[in-house]
Write a protein that holds these residues in place. Sequence first.
Motif, PDB file in Angstrom:
ATOM      1  N   ALA A  30      30.550  59.921  39.254  1.00  0.00           N
ATOM      2  CA  ALA A  30      29.241  59.620  39.848  1.00  0.00           C
ATOM      3  C   ALA A  30      28.973  58.134  39.682  1.00  0.00           C
ATOM      4  CB  ALA A  30      28.141  60.440  39.177  1.00  0.00           C
ATOM      5  N   ILE A  31      28.384  57.538  40.706  1.00  0.00           N
ATOM      6  CA  ILE A  31      28.054  56.114  40.689  1.00  0.00           C
ATOM      7  C   ILE A  31      26.567  55.942  40.385  1.00  0.00           C
ATOM      8  CG2 ILE A  31      28.006  53.976  42.015  1.00  0.00           C
ATOM      9  CD1 ILE A  31      30.800  54.927  41.441  1.00  0.00           C
ATOM     10  N   VAL A  32      26.270  54.995  39.497  1.00  0.00           N
ATOM     11  CA  VAL A  32      24.890  54.701  39.117  1.00  0.00           C
ATOM     12  C   VAL A  32      24.627  53.207  39.308  1.00  0.00           C
ATOM     13  CG1 VAL A  32      23.249  54.629  37.202  1.00  0.00           C
ATOM     14  CG2 VAL A  32      24.773  56.592  37.452  1.00  0.00           C
ATOM     15  N   PHE A  33      23.512  52.883  39.948  1.00  0.00           N
ATOM     16  CA  PHE A  33      23.083  51.489  40.100  1.00  0.00           C
ATOM     17  C   PHE A  33      21.932  51.249  39.133  1.00  0.00           C
ATOM     18  CE2 PHE A  33      25.038  52.836  43.994  1.00  0.00           C
ATOM     19  CZ  PHE A  33      25.809  51.753  44.375  1.00  0.00           C
ATOM     20  N   ALA A  34      22.077  50.228  38.298  1.00  0.00           N
ATOM     21  CA  ALA A  34      21.043  49.991  37.284  1.00  0.00           C
ATOM     22  C   ALA A  34      20.871  48.507  37.024  1.00  0.00           C
ATOM     23  CB  ALA A  34      21.406  50.704  35.982  1.00  0.00           C
ATOM     24  N   ASP A  35      19.637  48.126  36.730  1.00  0.00           N
ATOM     25  CA  ASP A  35      19.318  46.749  36.373  1.00  0.00           C
ATOM     26  C   ASP A  35      18.723  46.751  34.970  1.00  0.00           C
ATOM     27  OD1 ASP A  35      19.059  44.020  36.572  1.00  0.00           O
ATOM     28  OD2 ASP A  35      18.118  44.086  38.554  1.00  0.00           O
ATOM     29  N   VAL A  41      20.913  61.070  41.030  1.00  0.00           N
ATOM     30  CA  VAL A  41      20.655  59.930  40.159  1.00  0.00           C
ATOM     31  C   VAL A  41      19.291  59.365  40.525  1.00  0.00           C
ATOM     32  CG1 VAL A  41      21.487  57.701  39.338  1.00  0.00           C
ATOM     33  CG2 VAL A  41      23.133  59.420  40.133  1.00  0.00           C
ATOM     34  N   ASN A  42      18.447  59.196  39.536  1.00  0.00           N
ATOM     35  CA  ASN A  42      17.096  58.672  39.763  1.00  0.00           C
ATOM     36  C   ASN A  42      16.749  57.591  38.753  1.00  0.00           C
ATOM     37  OD1 ASN A  42      16.778  61.873  40.641  1.00  0.00           O
ATOM     38  ND2 ASN A  42      15.703  60.441  41.992  1.00  0.00           N
ATOM     39  N   GLY A  43      15.774  56.744  39.120  1.00  0.00           N
ATOM     40  CA  GLY A  43      15.317  55.734  38.180  1.00  0.00           C
ATOM     41  C   GLY A  43      15.046  54.382  38.786  1.00  0.00           C
ATOM     42  N   ASN A  44      15.509  54.170  40.031  1.00  0.00           N
ATOM     43  CA  ASN A  44      15.137  52.957  40.753  1.00  0.00           C
ATOM     44  C   ASN A  44      15.277  53.239  42.258  1.00  0.00           C
ATOM     45  OD1 ASN A  44      17.881  52.666  41.457  1.00  0.00           O
ATOM     46  ND2 ASN A  44      18.273  51.274  39.746  1.00  0.00           N
ATOM     47  N   GLU A  85      15.809  49.155  32.909  1.00  0.00           N
ATOM     48  CA  GLU A  85      15.559  50.408  33.626  1.00  0.00           C
ATOM     49  C   GLU A  85      16.002  51.628  32.817  1.00  0.00           C
ATOM     50  OE1 GLU A  85      15.798  48.919  38.270  1.00  0.00           O
ATOM     51  OE2 GLU A  85      17.564  49.852  37.375  1.00  0.00           O
ATOM     52  N   LYS A  86      15.398  52.755  33.138  1.00  0.00           N
ATOM     53  CA  LYS A  86      15.773  54.047  32.565  1.00  0.00           C
ATOM     54  C   LYS A  86      16.221  54.950  33.701  1.00  0.00           C
ATOM     55  CE  LYS A  86      12.667  53.737  28.576  1.00  0.00           C
ATOM     56  NZ  LYS A  86      11.550  54.381  27.836  1.00  0.00           N
TER      57      LYS A  86
END
Length: 372
Positions: free
Chosen positions: A86-91, A110-113, A94-95
Amino acid sequence: MSKFRIIIAICLIISSFNSCKDENKVTIKGEISNLDYPYVIVTHFSTDVLTVDTLKIGNKGQFNYRTSIDTLTIFTFYFNNYNSSAIVFADKGEKISIKGDATLPDLIQVNGNEINDDLTLFKKENEALLKQRAELLNNMKIDRMENTNQGILSENEKIVRLNSLNHELTQKAEDFVRKNPSKIASVILINNLFRDTENPTTLERVLKYLEGEASNFPLTEDLRMHCNKVKLSAEGAHLPYFQLVDTKNDTIRSIDFSGKYVVLSFLSASDKESKEEINVLKNEYNNLNKDSVQFISIYIDSEKYPITTISNDSIPWITVAEKKSWASDIVKTYNIHYVPYNILISPDGTIKRRNIPAHEVKKAIANGAKWS
């Protein structure tokens, strides 16, 4: 300055430092079902260095990952010993949450942004389609591993069904991009579903929808460059130049076969489908005029070199064993993503058919001779 004031100053400095550190932290919590291994592998690039971490999972497939980053970062979570991901984009700051089934990676939410939320919304809106596609792919994977055919559909029927599902999915993705031209999620969908298309005009069309932030996103420029590169080996283009060394240690060049039909076949020495492809190609070759046709088979196995099984196939045409395998220039130049794969080139050097089935080679050449 009193000792009390000094202590307060030091505390403020430490507090400020810790606060800055926390601002750079990203927290990713997950809950994944159907995990066969007690760990999850997560990777990401930081200043061009690949970081690989192993996470222990709880009884319900729960895991928690916290690390420091300074910009938007792509994390890849691998499940069941790299069998799905699974791919996750995060800065920073963030949570993020991940939830889903390891056997249905395309449906993992995937959630959070904004980027993750938009992609998850697309998955939810197309859940039935994605689930059908995932189940069919899993079924076909079992077929290959066990050398059997599961279910009521034949192998060819499964391929036709998969192509149909992929076509429907790309239509849904194009509709999403058209309606959301400035979202980064649109760029991600284009990369995931259109990058490896056989027809670069499709990729070029969807890229033109992008506006604003999405149009200026670094991945968008990469996709534009990739699109221009794919055009060079698309149907209707003049064949890109190549120079290879065959298994007889002779140097062959694309210009050596001017005036002939050329069949480029990309194969694996250890793949069952490639062996079957060779047998069909032999039948086609035996029924063609050797003065007007040249077959060239390029083996791109990554696990063994030198390849020792080519001679056992008694192939009567030119064979090449590529040392660099999937990293070889001709694989990149001709945009090859899997084997077996055949390309038909006309006597004037035009790419007539990409991914032409072996059993259609003779017919295609005969039709080409009529048209010329």
